[in-house]
Design an enzyme around this catalytic site. Structure first.
Site, short mmCIF file in Angstrom:
data_model
loop_
_atom_site.label_atom_id
_atom_site.label_comp_id
_atom_site.label_asym_id
_atom_site.label_seq_id
_atom_site.Cartn_x
_atom_site.Cartn_y
_atom_site.Cartn_z
N ASN A 414 24.36 42.82 22.24
CA ASN A 414 24.87 42.95 23.33
C ASN A 414 24.92 41.86 24.38
O ASN A 414 25.82 40.88 24.57
CB ASN A 414 24.04 44.18 24.10
CG ASN A 414 24.42 44.43 25.74
OD1 ASN A 414 25.68 44.42 25.90
ND2 ASN A 414 23.44 44.59 26.27
N GLU A 415 23.68 41.66 25.07
CA GLU A 415 23.91 40.50 25.84
C GLU A 415 22.58 39.80 25.69
O GLU A 415 21.76 39.42 26.31
CB GLU A 415 23.19 41.23 27.48
CG GLU A 415 23.78 40.55 28.59
CD GLU A 415 23.17 41.34 30.22
OE1 GLU A 415 22.38 41.73 30.22
OE2 GLU A 415 24.37 41.34 30.98
O1 AHR Z 1 25.84 47.67 32.98
C1 AHR Z 1 24.21 47.78 33.07
C2 AHR Z 1 23.69 46.72 32.37
O2 AHR Z 1 23.95 45.57 32.65
C3 AHR Z 1 23.81 46.77 30.85
O3 AHR Z 1 23.32 47.72 30.02
C4 AHR Z 1 23.51 45.33 30.21
O4 AHR Z 1 24.18 44.99 29.31
C5 AHR Z 1 23.63 44.57 31.55
O5 AHR Z 1 22.54 43.68 31.69
#
Ligand code: AHR
Length: 698
Positions: A414-415
């Site tokens: 994801n991130e």
């Molecule tokens: O959109 C909320 C959060 O923001 C998501 O889960 C994450 O990927 C980002 O930090």
């Protein structure tokens, strides 16, 4: 501690963004004025095709987006499988004769769903039973039909059946006409209990609409009864499916004509620890056997502590694929890369390929290695696209979808950021490409759109010939207006960009005071002219997060808000919708008056041709308190029609918001106007986002 760390980190990112953005904005202003003069749309010099995926959706189970939202099961913790097994349930006060236990060992209904509720009443009482509170209540509609199902079994005693009652829960927000708390809204009965587990079904038809009902289950007679998988589900679901989704929310999504649906997140993919990560294999198959998992957003923010927040997985990977198909969006699953959330534990799966590799297991319960995650991804591709003769394709078919879901892209991580990500991404991507060379891979550039970690990731991913890089920006509204040129100088031969999560934050990232104000939405509209003008590089974009329950949110702003019965789109929703329903097919370059930069004098413009409809589409943002007359020269346009359309979203009040009471306070309005030549004049309203559709061909 965790939240503070996250907030601190995020705020410094935002400050950095705002600083850089301010510098960029002033430079743009210094380079020319666009107050008057002609905007040239180079119809005769078309640019890149607009990707079909250009404007899409980001779904994450945050803010009660799934259970309590899109997934309309009304019973919370229906299987008694949450860590505290009675979340959502309470014994009826005054039922002194009732003894209750949660039992796990005596012949449960399945090995995975192995806790159930045992009620024993020494004497018969109309109050011998339990209440379920729902998700901040249960929204029920007068005249609607709600299917009650339960697995039940009789123990010692003479219990002849169960009384099932929907009743009013409290009076908050119920309106002056609402019945008193505890008033009966609908009833049914279950009879014929035996000593064996059996599924019972009945239908309740409420006599009154109520946003916060509750479910009461009482015993008829004295003795023991075991209950499990207690469900109350509306018959009115999207496509009338038995395990279907909430219709008003799906409709809002479908109306956007989204190009893709990203799921299941978001940080939920990662989990706070690897044990709490999202495991897609646990979310498919029989709904009754899906075991809930803590929702990582439950206690993330002190300001919105939600310890009762779990994921039931009633909305699981099959349902996400089905939803994508229903709304015409390309599915885009994002998978864990072997890393727990780096804002939380940052736990890592070892790179070593030794260890368990349970490719056919329903869920991974052993200590995972990177290979476990890779195998999950390969199995997912087979689940989505494989023939019905394959192991995972057969599971898809058994769930009622023999045809493939046509998965084309998959996200790895994801991130994530740092060397830990890149060293996991590389073997991961290699394994996918080796088995599925046509599968396109989305990779992560981390949580910040700039800085050393972002630069390092982008550089390395470029070397690795990554196909899509997922960039995230949560920043102040001015950052969006000042960074409209972000992609103007991006390399044209490197990875494509997925603007995978963005939203203007009126106060600060993760602040509970952020609003979905018009200032935020119009600034996003301005920024998106820059995405569209660079559609050869930016091929996917999605606002985040998507949904929020007005009584149960953790994160704001969000695109769509709802309570248990109603929903509304924010101004940000309408901006997204105006882009996605007017995406067009081919980018057209735009020359601002005096060759000024886009955004000069707070005028932002992009243009596309819609070759199918035969329209030239021009998007214009006037971020100014003054109306602004503009003149457009559609250079080289052919076959012009005479009547054009303007779709206008405008408000003099930059702080204006929509709400459940005023859902359309800010909503697009349409008007027609006459055009007679390739020079088109139109006056933009103050503080407006306007889409002009002018009949004409390139
Ligand atoms: O959109 C909320 C959060 O923001 C998501 O889960 C994450 O990927 C980002 O930090």
């Amino acid at each position: 501690m965790t939240s503070k760390r996250r907030l601190l980190n995020s705020q410094s990112i935002v400050s950095a963004m705002v600083f850089l953005g301010t510098v960029a904005g002033n430079t743009a202003l210094a380079q020319g004025t666009a107050a008057s003069g002609t905007i040239t749309v180079q119809v005769n010099k078309p640019g890149a095709p607009i990707a079909k995926t250009m404007y899409g959706l980001f779904f994450e189970d945050i803010n009660f987006a799934a259970d309590g939202g899109l997934y309309p099961e009304l019973v919370k913790n229906k299987s008694f499988e949450t860590d505290d097994h009675l979340i959502g349930w309470r014994a009826i006060r005054g039922a002194a004769a009732l003894e209750t236990y949660v039992v796990s060992s005596q012949n449960p209904i399945s090995a995975t769903n192995n806790h159930f509720l045992r009620m024993t009443a020494a004497t018969a009482s109309p109050e011998a039973g339990f209440l379920n509170e729902g998700f901040r209540g249960m929204g029920v509609k007068q005249g609607g039909e709600y299917t009650f199902t339960v697995y039940a079994r009789k123990g010692p005693g003479n219990v002849s059946g169960l009384n099932i009652t929907l009743e009013q829960q409290g009076t908050r927000g119920a309106g002056p006409e609402a019945p008193p708390s505890g008033a009966v809204l609908g009833q049914t009965k279950i009879t014929g209990l035996t000593g064996e587990w059996k599924k019972y079904t009945a239908v309740i038809k409420p006599t009154t609409t109520a946003p916060r009902a509750r479910l009461k289950i009482t015993m008829e007679g004295a003795g023991t009864v075991d209950l499990d998988v207690v469900s109350l589900f509306p018959k009115d679901t999207w496509k009338n499916r038995e395990n279907g989704l909430r219709t008003d929310l799906v409709q809002l999504l479908k109306d956007m004509q989204p190009g893709f649906l990203r799921f299941p997140g978001g940080c939920i993919v990662e989990g706070r620890t690897l044990k709490e990560r999202y495991q897609w294999k646990s979310t498919i198959g029989d709904v009754a056997s899906r075991v809930p998992l803590i929702n990582r957003w439950n206690t993330e923010f002190n300001h919105k502590f939600t310890p009762d927040y779990y994921q039931s997985f009633g909305l699981g990977f099959f349902e996400y694929f089905q939803l994508s198909e229903d709304i015409g969006a390309e599915p885009l699953p994002i998978l864990n890369v072997g890393m727990a959330c780096q804002f939380n534990s940052a736990e890592l799966a070892p790179l070593s390929a030794s260890g368990p590799n349970p490719s056919n297991a329903q869920a991974v319960t052993e200590e995972p290695t990177l290979q476990t995650f890779i195998q999950d991804a390969l199995d997912l591709i087979e689940f989505a696209n494989g023939p019905t003769s394959s192991t995972w394709g057969a599971k898809r078919a058994a769930m009622g979808h023999p045809a493939p879901f046509n998965l084309k892209k998959i996200g790895i991580g994801n991130e994530q950021w740092g060397p830990q990500y890149l060293e996991r991404y590389e073997p991961f991507a290699k394994a996918i490409k080796t088995k599925y060379p046509d599968m396109q891979i989305v990779s992560s550039a981390g949580p910040s759109p700039d800085g050393p970690l972002f630069e390092a990731a982008s550089k390395r991913l470029g070397v690795l010939k990554a196909e899509f890089i997922d960039e995230h920006y949560y920043a102040k509204p001015e950052w969006f207006r000042q960074n409209v040129g972000r992609y103007d100088n991006y390399p044209r031969t490197g990875p494509k960009i997925f603007a995978g999560e963005y939203a203007a934050q009126s106060v600060a990232i993760a602040s509970p005071d952020n609003k979905n104000s018009w200032d935020c939405a119009i600034s996003e509209a301005a920024f998106m002219t820059g995405l569209e003008r660079n559609a050869d590089v930016v091929q996917m974009a999605s606002y985040a997060p998507l949904f929020a329950h007005v009584d149960a949110w953790q994160w704001t702003p969000d695109m769509i808000w709802f309570d248990n019965l109603k929903s509304y789109g924010t101004p940000n929703y309408y901006v997204q919708k105006m882009y996605s329903t007017n995406a067009g097919t081919t980018m057209l370059p735009v020359q601002m008056p005096g060759n000024a930069k886009n955004g000069t004098d707070n005028l932002f413009v992009s243009s596309v041709a819609d070759d199918k409809a035969g329209d030239i589409i021009v998007k214009l943002v006037n971020y100014s308190t003054e109306a602004r007359p503009v003149k457009l020269n559609l250079a080289g346009v052919k076959n012009m029609g005479k009547t054009a359309k303007a779709i206008v979203l405008a408000s003099n009040d930059l702080q204006a918001v929509n709400s459940l009471n005023e859902p359309m306070k800010l909503a697009p309005k349409e008007e027609q106007f006459k055009v007679s030549s390739a020079t088109v004049s139109y006056t933009l309203a103050p503080n407006s986002f306007t889409v002009l559709r002018i009949p004409g061909k390139r």
